[in-house]
Design a protein around this motif. Structure first.
Motif, PDB file in Angstrom:
ATOM      1  N   PRO A  95       0.830  -1.216   0.000  1.00  0.00           N
ATOM      2  CA  PRO A  95       0.000   0.000   0.000  1.00  0.00           C
ATOM      3  C   PRO A  95       0.859   1.259   0.000  1.00  0.00           C
ATOM      4  O   PRO A  95       1.884   1.325   0.689  1.00  0.00           O
ATOM      5  N   ARG A  96       0.428   2.248  -0.779  1.00  0.00           N
ATOM      6  CA  ARG A  96       1.176   3.489  -0.909  1.00  0.00           C
ATOM      7  C   ARG A  96       0.317   4.679  -0.472  1.00  0.00           C
ATOM      8  O   ARG A  96      -0.901   4.680  -0.664  1.00  0.00           O
ATOM      9  N   PRO A  97       0.961   5.712   0.073  1.00  0.00           N
ATOM     10  CA  PRO A  97       0.192   6.880   0.539  1.00  0.00           C
ATOM     11  C   PRO A  97      -0.662   7.518  -0.543  1.00  0.00           C
ATOM     12  O   PRO A  97      -1.729   8.056  -0.255  1.00  0.00           O
ATOM     13  N   GLU A  98      -0.202   7.456  -1.808  1.00  0.00           N
ATOM     14  CA  GLU A  98      -0.958   8.089  -2.888  1.00  0.00           C
ATOM     15  C   GLU A  98      -2.368   7.514  -3.015  1.00  0.00           C
ATOM     16  O   GLU A  98      -3.314   8.220  -3.374  1.00  0.00           O
ATOM     17  N   THR A  99      -2.515   6.245  -2.697  1.00  0.00           N
ATOM     18  CA  THR A  99      -3.814   5.593  -2.830  1.00  0.00           C
ATOM     19  C   THR A  99      -4.808   6.105  -1.796  1.00  0.00           C
ATOM     20  O   THR A  99      -6.024   5.955  -1.964  1.00  0.00           O
ATOM     21  N   GLY A 246      -1.876   6.720 -13.255  1.00  0.00           N
ATOM     22  CA  GLY A 246      -0.514   7.212 -13.288  1.00  0.00           C
ATOM     23  C   GLY A 246      -0.494   8.721 -13.444  1.00  0.00           C
ATOM     24  O   GLY A 246      -1.475   9.327 -13.901  1.00  0.00           O
ATOM     25  N   TYR A 247       0.629   9.331 -13.108  1.00  0.00           N
ATOM     26  CA  TYR A 247       0.716  10.802 -13.061  1.00  0.00           C
ATOM     27  C   TYR A 247       0.451  11.470 -14.409  1.00  0.00           C
ATOM     28  O   TYR A 247       0.064  12.644 -14.470  1.00  0.00           O
ATOM     29  N   ASP A 248       0.624  10.730 -15.527  1.00  0.00           N
ATOM     30  CA  ASP A 248       0.479  11.321 -16.862  1.00  0.00           C
ATOM     31  C   ASP A 248      -0.726  10.762 -17.623  1.00  0.00           C
ATOM     32  O   ASP A 248      -0.808  10.886 -18.842  1.00  0.00           O
ATOM     33  N   GLN A 249      -1.684  10.173 -16.909  1.00  0.00           N
ATOM     34  CA  GLN A 249      -2.781   9.482 -17.585  1.00  0.00           C
ATOM     35  C   GLN A 249      -4.139  10.157 -17.425  1.00  0.00           C
ATOM     36  O   GLN A 249      -5.157   9.623 -17.874  1.00  0.00           O
ATOM     37  N   LEU A 271      -0.772  14.426  -2.700  1.00  0.00           N
ATOM     38  CA  LEU A 271      -0.045  15.419  -1.913  1.00  0.00           C
ATOM     39  C   LEU A 271       1.235  15.889  -2.596  1.00  0.00           C
ATOM     40  O   LEU A 271       1.784  16.927  -2.241  1.00  0.00           O
ATOM     41  N   SER A 272       1.699  15.109  -3.580  1.00  0.00           N
ATOM     42  CA  SER A 272       2.866  15.526  -4.362  1.00  0.00           C
ATOM     43  C   SER A 272       2.453  16.355  -5.567  1.00  0.00           C
ATOM     44  O   SER A 272       3.274  16.674  -6.421  1.00  0.00           O
TER      45      SER A 272
END
Length: 282
Positions: A95-99, A246-249, A271-272
């Motif tokens: 698990p990642r914080p972005e989720t 994804g960041y570019d999608q 948050l980024s």
């Protein structure tokens, strides 16, 4: 040689730093906590506690594995997410914080005492589904995954969190077999990394995460091409969906959902300040 908690932590930090591990202090502390069966508070308040030989051997093994770039979550078998602690292994994404962006959006849309029925496609360890159910006591959820090994992890996590009674888990291929207009909410963190990019990722991901949960096909969009129409099929009219991207999608995924008939489609940043979640309604 005797080793105290503080000496063990400092030595572990240096060892990980020497092999260019990011955040060596945090990783060293997490590994020490499990190896020595202590808490962060113990390390601070009882720094001169002596480790046993068995604890030192376990810590040494943990550090060797981390130096080979095995993720800390796999070594210690757990990872915190939102307000819950999840068991994880090589069969599920860590698990990642972005989720957490998805969880945050869902909780904003569904008041605490509101009953609703949610679906998590590609449930993995249960990350999104269980984080939401832990916060919303009137909700129930179904998690679907093609991996039986991943479902076994999700079952364990549901039981550990006392959420098994409100959680159903099903092996399946996305929405196959599910009825139309069935859910008040659908969430998903599907594979979205382009195939050729996977081998360029950091070793912790490239060599240790399940490729099935990473590989989104030649352009990273294969899952969304299926999910856009299928998510809208199983959503009740007016109901909400949220998918990680994804960041570019952002534009491509938004277009797929609009073409499938979704309304109020928008992208939320993490948050980024990277595009991270596409959400909308039926």
């Amino acid at each position: 040689m005797t080793l105290t908690l503080v000496k063990a932590w400092n030595a572990a930090k240096d060892r990980l730093k020497n092999v260019q591990i990011d955040q060596p202090a945090i990783d060293a502390r997490l590994l020490l906590e499990v190896a020595a069966d202590v808490t962060r508070t113990d390390i601070i308040t009882d720094p001169y506690r002596v480790l046993t030989e068995a604890q030192m051997a376990t810590l040494d093994d943990f550090l060797n594995r981390r130096a080979r770039r095995e993720p800390v979550s796999h070594i210690i078998g757990r990872k915190g997410f939102w307000k819950i602690l999840l068991q994880v292994n090589k069969h599920v994404l860590t698990p990642r914080p972005e989720t957490e962006v998805i969880v945050d959006e869902v909780l904003k849309a569904f008041p605490e005492q509101m009953p609703f029925n949610m679906l998590d496609l590609g449930v993995g360890s249960g990350t999104i589904l269980l984080a939401v159910l832990a916060e919303r006591p009137a909700a129930k959820g179904l998690g679907v995954d093609v991996s039986e090994e991943a479902l076994a992890v999700a079952r364990e996590n549901a039981a550990n969190l006392d959420l098994a009674g409100r959680t159903a888990l099903l092996r399946g291929d996305w929405t196959n077999g599910l009825g139309d207009d069935s859910f008040d909410l659908v969430v998903s963190n599907p594979p979205y990394i382009a195939t050729e990019v996977i081998d360029t990722l950091e070793p912790e991901v490239r060599d240790h995460e399940p490729r099935l949960a990473l590989d989104g096909g030649p352009d990273g969009l294969d899952a969304y091409r299926v999910l856009a129409g299928e998510i809208l099929r199983v959503l009740k009219p007016g109901a909400m969906f949220a998918v990680e991207i994804g960041y570019d999608q952002s534009q491509a995924v938004e277009d797929l959902f609009r073409q499938a008939g979704a309304q109020d489609v928008r992208t939320i940043k993490d948050l980024s300040v990277n595009d991270r979640v596409v959400t909308g309604t039926k």
